[in-house]
Design a protein around this motif. Structure first.
Motif, PDB file in Angstrom:
ATOM      1  N   THR A  11      27.328  21.040 -20.316  1.00 15.18           N
ATOM      2  CA  THR A  11      27.396  21.416 -18.904  1.00 15.18           C
ATOM      3  C   THR A  11      26.711  20.395 -18.005  1.00 15.18           C
ATOM      4  OG1 THR A  11      27.543  23.758 -19.463  1.00 15.18           O
ATOM      5  CG2 THR A  11      26.827  23.213 -17.223  1.00 15.18           C
ATOM      6  N   GLU A  12      25.501  19.998 -18.331  1.00 16.92           N
ATOM      7  CA  GLU A  12      24.771  19.059 -17.472  1.00 16.92           C
ATOM      8  C   GLU A  12      25.470  17.714 -17.385  1.00 16.92           C
ATOM      9  OE1 GLU A  12      20.524  18.762 -18.016  1.00 16.92           O
ATOM     10  OE2 GLU A  12      20.431  20.878 -18.608  1.00 16.92           O
ATOM     11  N   LYS A  13      25.918  17.194 -18.529  1.00 19.42           N
ATOM     12  CA  LYS A  13      26.583  15.885 -18.543  1.00 19.42           C
ATOM     13  C   LYS A  13      27.886  15.925 -17.753  1.00 19.42           C
ATOM     14  CE  LYS A  13      27.046  11.628 -19.808  1.00 19.42           C
ATOM     15  NZ  LYS A  13      26.244  10.591 -19.193  1.00 19.42           N
ATOM     16  N   GLY A  45      33.449  30.756 -24.399  1.00 25.39           N
ATOM     17  CA  GLY A  45      32.045  31.050 -24.628  1.00 25.39           C
ATOM     18  C   GLY A  45      31.166  30.634 -23.464  1.00 25.39           C
ATOM     19  N   GLY A  46      31.744  30.591 -22.276  1.00 29.09           N
ATOM     20  CA  GLY A  46      30.987  30.221 -21.089  1.00 29.09           C
ATOM     21  C   GLY A  46      30.773  28.725 -20.916  1.00 29.09           C
ATOM     22  N   ARG A  47      31.448  27.896 -21.738  1.00 34.83           N
ATOM     23  CA  ARG A  47      31.289  26.446 -21.640  1.00 34.83           C
ATOM     24  C   ARG A  47      32.644  25.775 -21.476  1.00 34.83           C
ATOM     25  NH1 ARG A  47      27.773  24.500 -26.447  1.00 34.83           N
ATOM     26  NH2 ARG A  47      27.757  22.580 -25.242  1.00 34.83           N
ATOM     27  N   ARG A  48      32.665  24.709 -20.699  1.00 32.98           N
ATOM     28  CA  ARG A  48      33.902  23.945 -20.525  1.00 32.98           C
ATOM     29  C   ARG A  48      34.363  23.447 -21.890  1.00 32.98           C
ATOM     30  NH1 ARG A  48      30.510  21.388 -16.347  1.00 32.98           N
ATOM     31  NH2 ARG A  48      31.267  21.980 -14.278  1.00 32.98           N
ATOM     32  N   GLY A  66      36.586  11.060 -31.845  1.00 27.45           N
ATOM     33  CA  GLY A  66      35.475  11.901 -31.411  1.00 27.45           C
ATOM     34  C   GLY A  66      34.426  11.220 -30.571  1.00 27.45           C
ATOM     35  N   GLU A  67      34.155   9.947 -30.830  1.00 25.85           N
ATOM     36  CA  GLU A  67      33.043   9.269 -30.159  1.00 25.85           C
ATOM     37  C   GLU A  67      33.095   9.310 -28.638  1.00 25.85           C
ATOM     38  OE1 GLU A  67      30.107   8.328 -31.247  1.00 25.85           O
ATOM     39  OE2 GLU A  67      30.697   8.973 -33.250  1.00 25.85           O
ATOM     40  N   PRO A  68      34.255   9.111 -28.013  1.00 30.14           N
ATOM     41  CA  PRO A  68      34.251   9.188 -26.545  1.00 30.14           C
ATOM     42  C   PRO A  68      33.781  10.551 -26.021  1.00 30.14           C
ATOM     43  CG  PRO A  68      36.224   8.086 -27.312  1.00 30.14           C
ATOM     44  CD  PRO A  68      35.556   8.653 -28.530  1.00 30.14           C
ATOM     45  N   PHE A  69      34.121  11.622 -26.723  1.00 29.55           N
ATOM     46  CA  PHE A  69      33.661  12.947 -26.294  1.00 29.55           C
ATOM     47  C   PHE A  69      32.157  13.077 -26.503  1.00 29.55           C
ATOM     48  CE2 PHE A  69      38.168  13.633 -27.062  1.00 29.55           C
ATOM     49  CZ  PHE A  69      38.528  14.341 -25.926  1.00 29.55           C
ATOM     50  N   MET A  73      30.585  12.793 -22.799  1.00 32.48           N
ATOM     51  CA  MET A  73      30.414  14.175 -22.352  1.00 32.48           C
ATOM     52  C   MET A  73      29.403  14.960 -23.177  1.00 32.48           C
ATOM     53  SD  MET A  73      34.366  14.987 -21.406  1.00 32.48           S
ATOM     54  CE  MET A  73      35.222  13.760 -22.364  1.00 32.48           C
ATOM     55  N   ASN A  74      28.716  14.267 -24.084  1.00 34.45           N
ATOM     56  CA  ASN A  74      27.714  14.923 -24.933  1.00 34.45           C
ATOM     57  C   ASN A  74      28.282  16.207 -25.543  1.00 34.45           C
ATOM     58  OD1 ASN A  74      25.209  14.965 -26.152  1.00 34.45           O
ATOM     59  ND2 ASN A  74      24.264  16.137 -24.513  1.00 34.45           N
ATOM     60  N   ALA A  75      29.527  16.122 -26.014  1.00 34.74           N
ATOM     61  CA  ALA A  75      30.269  17.290 -26.490  1.00 34.74           C
ATOM     62  C   ALA A  75      29.985  17.612 -27.951  1.00 34.74           C
ATOM     63  CB  ALA A  75      31.776  17.048 -26.318  1.00 34.74           C
ATOM     64  N   GLU A  76      30.210  18.866 -28.288  1.00 35.48           N
ATOM     65  CA  GLU A  76      30.291  19.287 -29.680  1.00 35.48           C
ATOM     66  C   GLU A  76      31.766  19.190 -30.033  1.00 35.48           C
ATOM     67  OE1 GLU A  76      28.683  23.225 -30.065  1.00 35.48           O
ATOM     68  OE2 GLU A  76      26.878  22.678 -28.959  1.00 35.48           O
ATOM     69  N   VAL A  77      32.101  18.465 -31.094  1.00 40.50           N
ATOM     70  CA  VAL A  77      33.492  18.184 -31.425  1.00 40.50           C
ATOM     71  C   VAL A  77      33.836  18.725 -32.802  1.00 40.50           C
ATOM     72  CG1 VAL A  77      35.227  16.363 -31.756  1.00 40.50           C
ATOM     73  CG2 VAL A  77      33.469  16.104 -29.988  1.00 40.50           C
ATOM     74  N   GLU A  78      34.968  19.429 -32.867  1.00 41.68           N
ATOM     75  CA  GLU A  78      35.514  19.911 -34.135  1.00 41.68           C
ATOM     76  C   GLU A  78      36.952  19.421 -34.236  1.00 41.68           C
ATOM     77  OE1 GLU A  78      35.091  24.193 -34.649  1.00 41.68           O
ATOM     78  OE2 GLU A  78      33.489  24.153 -33.144  1.00 41.68           O
TER      79      GLU A  78
END
Length: 96
Positions: A11-13, A45-48, A66-69, A73-78
């Motif tokens: 969210t913050e990023k 789950g309340g997150r983008r 995955g790396e760009p995410f 965007m400091n994302a959790e990636v699956e």
């Protein structure tokens, strides 16, 4: 192989990217790079969250996928293999 990429964005990023006006560019680059057959965006789950279905030819594509995410965007990636209805029917027919 058809895969589903689920990126749960920080969210913050993403707020920073949105305020700076860079979010559309970052998302466009990701979509242009992966050329998904489907792309969906939703608050899960309340997150983008970004859901992309695309063809991954080889597991060596995981880092550039995955790396760009992670980096932008400091994302959790699956990344999960998925099937469409035709794939399922083909697979089930092989079980007989």
């Amino acid at each position: 192989m058809r895969v589903l990429l689920k990126a749960t964005l920080d969210t913050e990023k993403v707020n920073e990217l949105t305020r700076s006006g860079k979010l559309p560019e970052v998302m466009k680059e990701a979509i242009d790079r992966l050329q998904p057959e489907a792309a969906y965006f939703a608050p899960l789950g309340g997150r983008r969250t970004c859901l992309l279905v695309f063809d991954m030819q080889d597991s060596s594509q995981m880092p550039p996928t995955g790396e760009p995410f992670f980096l932008e965007m400091n994302a959790e990636v699956e990344v999960t293999p998925v099937m469409n209805a035709d794939d399922l029917q083909k697979g089930l027919s092989q079980m007989a």
